[in-house]
Scaffold this motif. Sequence first.
Motif, PDB file in Angstrom:
ATOM      1  N   SER A   1      -0.539  -0.905   0.838  1.00 49.47           N
ATOM      2  CA  SER A   1      -0.348   0.401   1.493  1.00 49.47           C
ATOM      3  C   SER A   1       0.847   0.390   2.423  1.00 49.47           C
ATOM      4  O   SER A   1       1.482   1.422   2.648  1.00 49.47           O
ATOM      5  N   GLN A   2       1.177  -0.801   2.961  1.00 53.51           N
ATOM      6  CA  GLN A   2       2.324  -0.922   3.873  1.00 53.51           C
ATOM      7  C   GLN A   2       3.636  -1.157   3.136  1.00 53.51           C
ATOM      8  O   GLN A   2       4.688  -1.266   3.773  1.00 53.51           O
ATOM      9  N   GLY A   3       3.579  -1.267   1.806  1.00 52.93           N
ATOM     10  CA  GLY A   3       4.787  -1.517   1.033  1.00 52.93           C
ATOM     11  C   GLY A   3       5.259  -2.954   1.092  1.00 52.93           C
ATOM     12  O   GLY A   3       6.389  -3.259   0.709  1.00 52.93           O
ATOM     13  N   LYS A   4       4.392  -3.856   1.547  1.00 51.46           N
ATOM     14  CA  LYS A   4       4.748  -5.274   1.612  1.00 51.46           C
ATOM     15  C   LYS A   4       4.632  -5.945   0.252  1.00 51.46           C
ATOM     16  O   LYS A   4       5.290  -6.959  -0.003  1.00 51.46           O
ATOM     17  N   ILE A   5       3.760  -5.451  -0.595  1.00 47.60           N
ATOM     18  CA  ILE A   5       3.691  -5.910  -1.981  1.00 47.60           C
ATOM     19  C   ILE A   5       3.825  -4.690  -2.884  1.00 47.60           C
ATOM     20  O   ILE A   5       3.406  -3.584  -2.531  1.00 47.60           O
ATOM     21  N   ALA A   6       4.415  -4.903  -4.043  1.00 45.30           N
ATOM     22  CA  ALA A   6       4.730  -3.775  -4.921  1.00 45.30           C
ATOM     23  C   ALA A   6       3.679  -3.557  -6.005  1.00 45.30           C
ATOM     24  O   ALA A   6       3.651  -2.494  -6.635  1.00 45.30           O
ATOM     25  N   THR A   7       2.854  -4.545  -6.247  1.00 47.33           N
ATOM     26  CA  THR A   7       1.842  -4.399  -7.286  1.00 47.33           C
ATOM     27  C   THR A   7       0.588  -5.162  -6.877  1.00 47.33           C
ATOM     28  O   THR A   7       0.666  -6.211  -6.224  1.00 47.33           O
ATOM     29  N   MET A   8      -0.541  -4.622  -7.234  1.00 49.82           N
ATOM     30  CA  MET A   8      -1.808  -5.309  -6.963  1.00 49.82           C
ATOM     31  C   MET A   8      -2.723  -5.132  -8.162  1.00 49.82           C
ATOM     32  O   MET A   8      -2.738  -4.091  -8.824  1.00 49.82           O
ATOM     33  N   ARG A   9      -3.472  -6.178  -8.427  1.00 50.05           N
ATOM     34  CA  ARG A   9      -4.473  -6.112  -9.506  1.00 50.05           C
ATOM     35  C   ARG A   9      -5.784  -5.734  -8.860  1.00 50.05           C
ATOM     36  O   ARG A   9      -6.342  -6.515  -8.067  1.00 50.05           O
ATOM     37  N   ASN A  10      -6.278  -4.563  -9.197  1.00 43.43           N
ATOM     38  CA  ASN A  10      -7.446  -4.092  -8.466  1.00 43.43           C
ATOM     39  C   ASN A  10      -8.200  -3.050  -9.268  1.00 43.43           C
ATOM     40  O   ASN A  10      -7.741  -2.590 -10.310  1.00 43.43           O
ATOM     41  N   ALA A  11      -9.363  -2.681  -8.744  1.00 42.21           N
ATOM     42  CA  ALA A  11     -10.196  -1.653  -9.371  1.00 42.21           C
ATOM     43  C   ALA A  11      -9.755  -0.266  -8.900  1.00 42.21           C
ATOM     44  O   ALA A  11      -9.020  -0.137  -7.912  1.00 42.21           O
ATOM     45  N   TYR A  12     -10.255   0.753  -9.581  1.00 44.23           N
ATOM     46  CA  TYR A  12      -9.824   2.119  -9.292  1.00 44.23           C
ATOM     47  C   TYR A  12     -10.133   2.540  -7.855  1.00 44.23           C
ATOM     48  O   TYR A  12      -9.407   3.331  -7.260  1.00 44.23           O
ATOM     49  N   TRP A  13     -11.210   1.974  -7.287  1.00 41.31           N
ATOM     50  CA  TRP A  13     -11.568   2.404  -5.944  1.00 41.31           C
ATOM     51  C   TRP A  13     -10.496   2.045  -4.914  1.00 41.31           C
ATOM     52  O   TRP A  13     -10.445   2.633  -3.845  1.00 41.31           O
TER      53      TRP A  13
END
Length: 421
Positions: free
Chosen positions: A259-271
Amino acid sequence: MTKFATSTAVAALLIGAIGPAAAQQRVVLQWQTPNLTEAQYEPIWKQTIAAFEAANPNIKIEPILVARRDHWTKFVAAAQARQAPCIVAVDLTTAAAEGYLRPIDDLWDKEPAAFRNAWSDDMLKAARWKGKLYGLPNWGGVYAEIYNRELVVKAGLDPKNPPKNWAEYLQWAKALTGTDHWATSVLGGKTDTTTRVLLTWIYGNGGEPFNADMTESRFAKDPKSLEAIKFYLGLFSDHKVASPAPTTTNYLEQTVLFSQGKIATMRNAYWSVAKVIGDNPQIEGKMFAAPLPAQIPNAPTLATVTAHSISESCRHPEEAWRFIKFDMDKKWAVARAVKANWMPLRRDLADEPEIKADPMLSEFVRIGTNARSYPLPHPAWADIAANDIVDAVQRALLEPARTEQIFQDLDVRLSRKLKDQ
């Protein structure tokens, strides 16, 4: 009129008077899930109950509101006293192994094929124990790769052509990493989210970390699984494209970094989409989802499964099943997805207009049609997933040169634990 005839007439009148009252007596079904206390779901479950009771005036649904931390303890105490709510969503395999749930094969088998085909065999695996069906998957968490579109474009990459395999993913990861920002996070924090994400990498490489009947651990023994583990953890230790402190990074830290733009991609669930928008409203509309980069064709993703079950204590299983079917209807599955961000586990919803109207949701639903269910069906799984596997990941992150030995040790320990059950 004779005395006998008079008595008969009076009895008939009494029966006539009592009969309708008895017919109107309502069956009360208690319903306990940990999600009834969540604000985003409350309007939907209230509407569901109201609609069900209107259609079934002889059945009353009584929601049991329990804080998530007390949910399992309260259920076990009630189940041991044979007073458990009729309809429950619990750790299904453990509850079934302990005899707290009623098999529902007799109810399921009576349903038409059109209804039963709405769930894939793999989704139903999560609701089976020793060959019997103990629940019906309701909602869950489909895992996908979620990208920050602005950061992707800023790095000179094309959002319309996301990575399809690991080589492309690594190429993107290097382009998305700078001095104070990174492509992604490797999760090693002390919850089973670490295990969920690790499994997505293994499945994406065609690996199988357990044998078919869950009696043998094969994290190191299976070459595909070990290769996936090394590549994933190597994003931090070898390629330096993952954020710092992975041994303490979990869902919360990962979503905050995104959310802070520190990482550009995350592997996560829809929630997690709702989570990061809550953390940073400016990011809404700036994300896109894509299938997990994988090394095999048609690689499955992972989907957590929450199922509705009927407790062994329930004295009205037919009525409980009627409510479960009602709650599983497309209408409520779509409402949960659109209004509460709960991913439906039915595989026949991708063309529903409300789903198609939301590109992010629509992509997740499409990806979820090819998913493997989680948790894995073993009574010891909760402990294995939250402790044993996470401990191995943390040790491998701290001692990357010993990764193979660490997971060999894990295989020995887990195989012993799996066979002890």
